[in-house]
Design a protein around this motif. Structure first.
Motif, mmCIF file in Angstrom:
data_model
loop_
_atom_site.group_PDB
_atom_site.id
_atom_site.type_symbol
_atom_site.label_atom_id
_atom_site.label_comp_id
_atom_site.label_asym_id
_atom_site.label_seq_id
_atom_site.Cartn_x
_atom_site.Cartn_y
_atom_site.Cartn_z
ATOM 1 N N HIS A 19 34.960 102.541 72.540
ATOM 2 C CA HIS A 19 34.249 101.519 73.010
ATOM 3 C C HIS A 19 34.528 100.317 73.023
ATOM 4 C CE1 HIS A 19 29.729 99.880 73.535
ATOM 5 N NE2 HIS A 19 30.260 99.964 74.831
ATOM 6 N N ALA A 20 34.028 99.369 72.005
ATOM 7 C CA ALA A 20 34.437 98.009 71.575
ATOM 8 C C ALA A 20 35.851 98.074 71.063
ATOM 9 C CB ALA A 20 33.463 97.433 70.839
ATOM 10 N N GLY A 21 36.509 98.766 70.333
ATOM 11 C CA GLY A 21 37.808 98.895 69.846
ATOM 12 C C GLY A 21 37.759 98.873 68.437
ATOM 13 N N THR A 22 36.799 97.987 67.678
ATOM 14 C CA THR A 22 36.749 98.231 66.250
ATOM 15 C C THR A 22 35.167 98.060 65.994
ATOM 16 O OG1 THR A 22 36.554 95.702 66.016
ATOM 17 C CG2 THR A 22 38.523 96.316 66.180
ATOM 18 N N LEU A 23 35.016 98.568 64.580
ATOM 19 C CA LEU A 23 33.503 98.642 64.331
ATOM 20 C C LEU A 23 33.154 97.267 64.243
ATOM 21 C CD1 LEU A 23 31.110 100.221 63.111
ATOM 22 C CD2 LEU A 23 32.191 100.025 60.838
ATOM 23 N N ASP A 24 33.591 96.132 63.906
ATOM 24 C CA ASP A 24 33.169 95.026 63.723
ATOM 25 C C ASP A 24 32.849 94.259 65.108
ATOM 26 O OD1 ASP A 24 32.531 92.281 62.100
ATOM 27 O OD2 ASP A 24 34.346 91.703 63.647
ATOM 28 N N ASP A 25 33.602 94.685 66.133
ATOM 29 C CA ASP A 25 33.557 94.219 67.538
ATOM 30 C C ASP A 25 32.161 95.043 68.083
ATOM 31 O OD1 ASP A 25 35.506 92.312 67.399
ATOM 32 O OD2 ASP A 25 36.652 93.560 68.619
ATOM 33 N N GLU A 26 32.189 96.280 67.934
ATOM 34 C CA GLU A 26 31.031 97.152 68.156
ATOM 35 C C GLU A 26 29.788 96.808 67.545
ATOM 36 O OE1 GLU A 26 29.349 100.783 70.077
ATOM 37 O OE2 GLU A 26 31.375 99.880 70.317
ATOM 38 N N LEU A 27 29.594 96.403 66.318
ATOM 39 C CA LEU A 27 28.413 95.877 65.923
ATOM 40 C C LEU A 27 28.087 94.314 66.532
ATOM 41 C CD1 LEU A 27 28.826 96.727 62.117
ATOM 42 C CD2 LEU A 27 27.289 97.733 63.632
ATOM 43 N N ALA A 28 28.971 93.772 66.959
ATOM 44 C CA ALA A 28 28.653 92.427 67.500
ATOM 45 C C ALA A 28 28.037 92.606 68.959
ATOM 46 C CB ALA A 28 30.111 91.593 67.442
ATOM 47 N N LEU A 29 28.801 93.597 69.679
ATOM 48 C CA LEU A 29 28.370 93.895 70.929
ATOM 49 C C LEU A 29 27.031 94.363 70.966
ATOM 50 C CD1 LEU A 29 28.756 94.314 74.038
ATOM 51 C CD2 LEU A 29 30.046 96.628 73.407
ATOM 52 N N LEU A 30 26.541 95.296 69.737
ATOM 53 C CA LEU A 30 25.167 95.899 69.790
ATOM 54 C C LEU A 30 24.134 94.549 69.754
ATOM 55 C CD1 LEU A 30 25.973 99.206 68.125
ATOM 56 C CD2 LEU A 30 25.741 98.697 70.691
ATOM 57 N N VAL A 31 24.629 93.813 68.728
ATOM 58 C CA VAL A 31 23.745 92.702 68.299
ATOM 59 C C VAL A 31 23.458 91.805 69.643
ATOM 60 C CG1 VAL A 31 23.373 90.616 67.006
ATOM 61 C CG2 VAL A 31 24.316 92.495 65.898
ATOM 62 N N VAL A 32 24.589 91.538 70.207
ATOM 63 C CA VAL A 32 24.530 90.486 71.597
ATOM 64 C C VAL A 32 23.624 91.547 72.671
ATOM 65 C CG1 VAL A 32 25.750 89.484 73.402
ATOM 66 C CG2 VAL A 32 26.331 89.194 71.093
ATOM 67 N N HIS A 33 24.029 92.775 72.741
ATOM 68 C CA HIS A 33 23.657 93.565 74.031
ATOM 69 C C HIS A 33 21.840 93.395 73.554
ATOM 70 C CE1 HIS A 33 23.561 96.604 76.874
ATOM 71 N NE2 HIS A 33 22.546 97.387 76.150
ATOM 72 N N GLY A 34 21.474 93.793 72.168
ATOM 73 C CA GLY A 34 19.928 93.855 72.009
ATOM 74 C C GLY A 34 19.426 92.301 72.122
ATOM 75 N N VAL A 35 19.922 91.352 71.966
ATOM 76 C CA VAL A 35 19.461 90.139 72.277
ATOM 77 C C VAL A 35 19.044 89.670 73.743
ATOM 78 C CG1 VAL A 35 19.984 87.534 72.095
ATOM 79 C CG2 VAL A 35 20.394 89.023 70.002
ATOM 80 N N LEU A 36 20.111 90.135 74.465
ATOM 81 C CA LEU A 36 20.152 89.991 75.892
ATOM 82 C C LEU A 36 18.789 90.786 76.434
ATOM 83 C CD1 LEU A 36 23.619 89.610 76.975
ATOM 84 C CD2 LEU A 36 21.998 87.847 77.038
ATOM 85 N N HIS A 37 18.706 92.130 75.985
ATOM 86 C CA HIS A 37 17.754 92.942 76.552
ATOM 87 C C HIS A 37 16.230 92.302 76.022
ATOM 88 C CE1 HIS A 37 19.200 96.547 78.335
ATOM 89 N NE2 HIS A 37 19.841 96.723 77.285
ATOM 90 N N VAL A 38 16.222 91.787 74.695
ATOM 91 C CA VAL A 38 14.989 91.200 74.369
ATOM 92 C C VAL A 38 14.518 89.994 75.409
ATOM 93 C CG1 VAL A 38 13.965 89.768 72.428
ATOM 94 C CG2 VAL A 38 14.991 91.863 72.030
#
Length: 164
Positions: free
Chosen positions: A104-123
């Motif tokens: 998916h995002a390539g690294t665990l750090d980038d994956e967690l960052a993407l999930l945080v940003v994705h969640g913020v945008l949904h909210v």
């Protein structure tokens, strides 16, 4: 209230992905920076939970059996003058993120960052059910990650979508 605030909690059990370290302050800062860029005012809760709990929430709220990486729960209440606005809740499973980051995002750090940003945008009301909505949401995700996570362009291995 003139700014957004983010409350972060690591509510995982001791035996859930012991190798996935979570830096609550880091993810709090990323979520708050995204809220600021999006001009959101209010309070957001970001909680890291274990795989069993996110699977239960996924079934209960989405009708989907199995664990997912992130769920967002926007508050639908109309803001009341003088009362802090509750923007919503985001829950993330680091165990699921750890399992899927390479495809998916390539690294665990980038994956967690993407999930945080994705969640913020949904909210904040973004969705990806329709093609045009998905394009808009991916564009905002990338812009926010470049501004607040990478401080520059996305790395070459980053992907918004899961590899098939």
């Amino acid at each position: 209230m003139t700014a957004a605030s983010v409350v972060v909690e690591d509510a995982r059990s001791d035996d859930d992905s012991p190798g996935v370290e979570i830096d609550p302050v880091r993810w709090q800062r990323l979520a708050a920076a995204c809220l600021g860029t999006e001009r959101a005012v209010g309070e957001l809760t970001l909680t890291f939970i274990d795989e069993v709990e996110i699977a239960e929430l996924n079934l209960e709220h989405m009708g989907i059996d199995g664990a997912t990486d992130v769920l967002s729960f926007p508050m639908d209440d109309t803001p009341i003058a003088g009362v802090p606005t509750l923007l919503g809740d985001i829950v993330i499973s680091p165990a699921v993120a750890e399992r899927q980051f390479a495809d998916h995002a390539g690294t665990l750090d980038d994956e967690l960052a993407l999930l945080v940003v994705h969640g913020v945008l949904h909210v904040l009301g973004h969705d990806h059910a329709e093609v045009d909505e998905a394009a808009t949401m991916r564009s905002r995700e990338l812009a926010l990650l470049e501004a607040h996570h990478w401080a520059g362009p996305a790395p070459s291995g980053f992907r918004h979508l899961h590899a098939d």
